[in-house]
Scaffold this motif. Structure first.
Motif, short mmCIF file in Angstrom:
data_model
loop_
_atom_site.label_atom_id
_atom_site.label_comp_id
_atom_site.label_asym_id
_atom_site.label_seq_id
_atom_site.Cartn_x
_atom_site.Cartn_y
_atom_site.Cartn_z
N PHE A 271 0.84 -1.20 0.00
CA PHE A 271 0.00 0.00 0.00
C PHE A 271 0.87 1.25 0.00
O PHE A 271 2.09 1.17 0.22
CB PHE A 271 -0.94 0.01 1.21
CG PHE A 271 -0.25 0.01 2.55
CD1 PHE A 271 -0.10 1.19 3.27
CD2 PHE A 271 0.24 -1.17 3.10
CE1 PHE A 271 0.53 1.18 4.52
CE2 PHE A 271 0.86 -1.18 4.34
CZ PHE A 271 1.01 0.00 5.05
N ILE A 272 0.26 2.38 -0.27
CA ILE A 272 0.93 3.68 -0.20
C ILE A 272 0.62 4.28 1.16
O ILE A 272 -0.54 4.58 1.48
CB ILE A 272 0.44 4.62 -1.33
CG1 ILE A 272 0.68 3.99 -2.70
CG2 ILE A 272 1.12 5.98 -1.24
CD1 ILE A 272 0.05 4.75 -3.85
N LEU B 27 6.87 9.55 -1.38
CA LEU B 27 5.84 8.58 -1.03
C LEU B 27 6.52 7.32 -0.51
O LEU B 27 7.65 7.00 -0.90
CB LEU B 27 4.99 8.21 -2.25
CG LEU B 27 4.09 9.30 -2.83
CD1 LEU B 27 3.43 8.78 -4.10
CD2 LEU B 27 3.05 9.73 -1.83
N THR B 28 5.82 6.61 0.34
CA THR B 28 6.35 5.37 0.89
C THR B 28 5.49 4.21 0.42
O THR B 28 4.30 4.14 0.72
CB THR B 28 6.36 5.39 2.43
OG1 THR B 28 7.09 6.54 2.86
CG2 THR B 28 7.02 4.14 2.99
N ILE B 29 6.11 3.30 -0.34
CA ILE B 29 5.44 2.07 -0.77
C ILE B 29 5.77 1.02 0.26
O ILE B 29 6.93 0.67 0.47
CB ILE B 29 5.91 1.63 -2.17
CG1 ILE B 29 5.88 2.82 -3.15
CG2 ILE B 29 5.07 0.48 -2.67
CD1 ILE B 29 4.52 3.46 -3.30
N ARG B 30 4.76 0.48 0.95
CA ARG B 30 4.99 -0.32 2.16
C ARG B 30 4.29 -1.67 2.10
O ARG B 30 3.23 -1.82 1.49
CB ARG B 30 4.50 0.47 3.38
CG ARG B 30 4.69 -0.22 4.72
CD ARG B 30 4.23 0.66 5.86
NE ARG B 30 5.09 1.83 6.01
CZ ARG B 30 6.22 1.83 6.71
NH1 ARG B 30 6.63 0.73 7.32
NH2 ARG B 30 6.94 2.94 6.81
N LEU B 31 4.91 -2.63 2.75
CA LEU B 31 4.30 -3.93 3.02
C LEU B 31 3.73 -3.95 4.41
O LEU B 31 4.26 -3.30 5.33
CB LEU B 31 5.34 -5.05 2.91
CG LEU B 31 5.75 -5.51 1.51
CD1 LEU B 31 7.04 -6.31 1.59
CD2 LEU B 31 4.65 -6.33 0.86
N ALA B 32 2.65 -4.70 4.61
CA ALA B 32 2.12 -4.86 5.96
C ALA B 32 3.11 -5.63 6.84
O ALA B 32 3.23 -5.35 8.03
CB ALA B 32 0.79 -5.59 5.91
N ALA C 110 9.59 -1.29 3.45
CA ALA C 110 9.16 -0.17 2.63
C ALA C 110 10.25 0.31 1.70
O ALA C 110 11.43 0.01 1.87
CB ALA C 110 8.70 0.98 3.53
N LYS C 111 9.81 1.10 0.71
CA LYS C 111 10.71 1.78 -0.22
C LYS C 111 10.16 3.17 -0.48
O LYS C 111 8.95 3.35 -0.69
CB LYS C 111 10.78 1.00 -1.54
CG LYS C 111 11.79 1.55 -2.52
CD LYS C 111 13.22 1.20 -2.11
CE LYS C 111 14.20 1.57 -3.22
NZ LYS C 111 15.58 1.16 -2.87
N THR C 112 11.04 4.16 -0.47
CA THR C 112 10.63 5.54 -0.70
C THR C 112 10.74 5.88 -2.19
O THR C 112 11.72 5.52 -2.84
CB THR C 112 11.50 6.51 0.12
OG1 THR C 112 11.32 6.23 1.51
CG2 THR C 112 11.09 7.95 -0.15
N VAL C 113 9.71 6.58 -2.68
CA VAL C 113 9.69 7.04 -4.06
C VAL C 113 9.60 8.56 -4.05
O VAL C 113 8.81 9.14 -3.28
CB VAL C 113 8.47 6.45 -4.82
CG1 VAL C 113 8.40 7.02 -6.23
CG2 VAL C 113 8.56 4.94 -4.85
N THR C 114 10.40 9.21 -4.88
CA THR C 114 10.38 10.67 -4.97
C THR C 114 9.73 11.12 -6.27
O THR C 114 10.12 10.69 -7.36
CB THR C 114 11.80 11.25 -4.90
OG1 THR C 114 12.39 10.88 -3.64
CG2 THR C 114 11.78 12.77 -5.00
#
Length: 381
Positions: free
Chosen positions: A31-32, A58-63, A114-118
């Motif tokens: 999720f975002i 933005l942070t693309i994250r796993l639960a 998570a991974k950050t997207v710019t």
């Protein structure tokens, strides 16, 4: 906070299960984070002011973390922006790719959450009043995970201010100026919207203007800036229609400040919005209609005082408050549905004030002086 995060993760997994019914058991989801802060799952639209180049992360994250890499593909959600436009009465377009840069493929590495997207949003122009947005979504995910319901997408509304010159109008150059127009779309209206930006340079009625002055009028609709000492204890906004008055005593105006003023009418109810916020209303008798056949400027302005107007728009429909707020700081497309007349007052020179829809231009008596560029996102700074 830890409890909130656990609740969020659980809710996301439940959402993913609903979104991916073909799987019998799903115990994880992508999720975002910014689309669903903490335990709330309704923040999917956010505004960004674009002046120069703007970045947003933005942070693309796993639960929960996995022991394998997860690849996430990002893209534009055309259905989301179309649905938003339909609900809100807006006309946002997806920002062209040359003004936007971000990694479309994101890898959440094994063991990571998570991974950050710019996002890099470059300054753009809207010569015809176009409005842009970025409806970002998680398009696909590789691995034993699903996407998390509404938290899989987020839309950024891009706010670019209208920056324009504006005339300083006096009784000498604008008094009695008018334009008559015969347009079927402006006759016998059961609903309409009139909006504009205004500024008055003085408050005192003895010097600024007289008790029955009307710097802006449309047929039987006269807008007044009711001054101090003119009649009563102003200053306040007032409207007069065939002897019926809508006064807003709760919102006194200040000299030298710009205000966005908007009147709407529908179902026999007139409403007044100041700077996008509702300030007053007036209920009429049933079945009333209005005809706008003439625009006139400056009836009764005092000696050597000036006022200014910008972005005068007349619509043959009642705009919702959200629509008013959406476009009050920017220009709008000339071909916007329901837009019947549009004076930008942005020429910067000369004495002709052009009307953009049907050519109902206004010729002033003499050439006014002009304000330099005004940023209508924050015109009073």
């Amino acid at each position: 906070m830890k409890r909130k995060m656990i609740m969020a993760a659980a809710a996301l997994i439940m959402a993913a299960s609903c979104d991916n019914a073909e799987y019998s058991v799903i115990d994880n989801a992508v999720f975002i984070s910014e689309a669903a802060p903490e335990d709330k799952f309704n923040q999917q639209v956010e505004s960004i002011i674009v002046e120069g180049t703007v970045t947003r992360t933005l942070t693309i994250r796993l639960a929960k973390a996995l022991d394998t890499d997860i690849e996430v593909n990002l893209g534009m959600d055309r259905d989301f922006i179309a649905g938003y436009n339909e609900r809100k009465g807006t006309s946002y377009l997806i920002l062209p790719e040359e003004y936007l840069a971000f990694d479309r493929k994101v890898t959440i590495e094994a063991g990571s959450l998570a991974k950050t997207v710019t996002l890099e949003i470059r300054e753009f122009t809207s010569p015809n009043g176009e409005a842009y947005a970025i409806p970002l979504q998680i398009e696909s995910v590789s691995g034993p995970v699903g996407t998390a319901g509404d938290a899989r997408h987020i839309m950024f509304i891009l706010m670019t201010p209208n920056i324009q010159k504006a005339p300083k109008l006096t009784a000498t150059n604008s008094g009695g100026c008018n334009v008559i127009f015969d347009n079927a779309s402006l006759q016998g209206l059961g609903e309409w919207t009139l909006e504009f930006w205004m500024m008055m340079d003085a408050e005192d009625g003895n010097n600024a203007f007289y008790s029955n002055s009307s710097p802006l009028g449309f047929g039987t609709f006269y807008f007044r800036w009711w001054a101090k000492n003119a009649a009563g204890d102003g200053p306040w906004f007032q409207n007069q229609l065939d002897g019926v008055y809508l006064d807003d005593h709760s919102h006194p105006w200040e000299a030298g400040r710009w205000y966005h003023v908007c009147y709407t009418y529908s179902n026999d109810l007139m409403q007044l919005y100041i700077n996008g916020e509702k300030d007053a209303d007036l209920q009429f008798t049933a079945g009333r209609t209005f005809s706008f056949g003439r625009l006139n400027l400056c009836s009764g302005l005092g000696y050597m005082q000036f006022y200014s107007l910008a972005q005068i728009r007349l619509w043959n429909k009642c705009l919702a408050q959200s629509t008013i707020q959406d476009a009050m700081n920017r220009a709008v497309p000339v071909d916007s549905p329901g837009l019947c007349a549009y004076w930008k007052f942005d020429e910067g020179s000369g004495k002709i004030l052009k009307e953009a829809v049907n050519g109902f231009d206004i010729e002033l008596k003499t050439t006014p002086t002009w304000f330099d560029d005004i940023n209508f996102l924050h015109p009073n700074d």
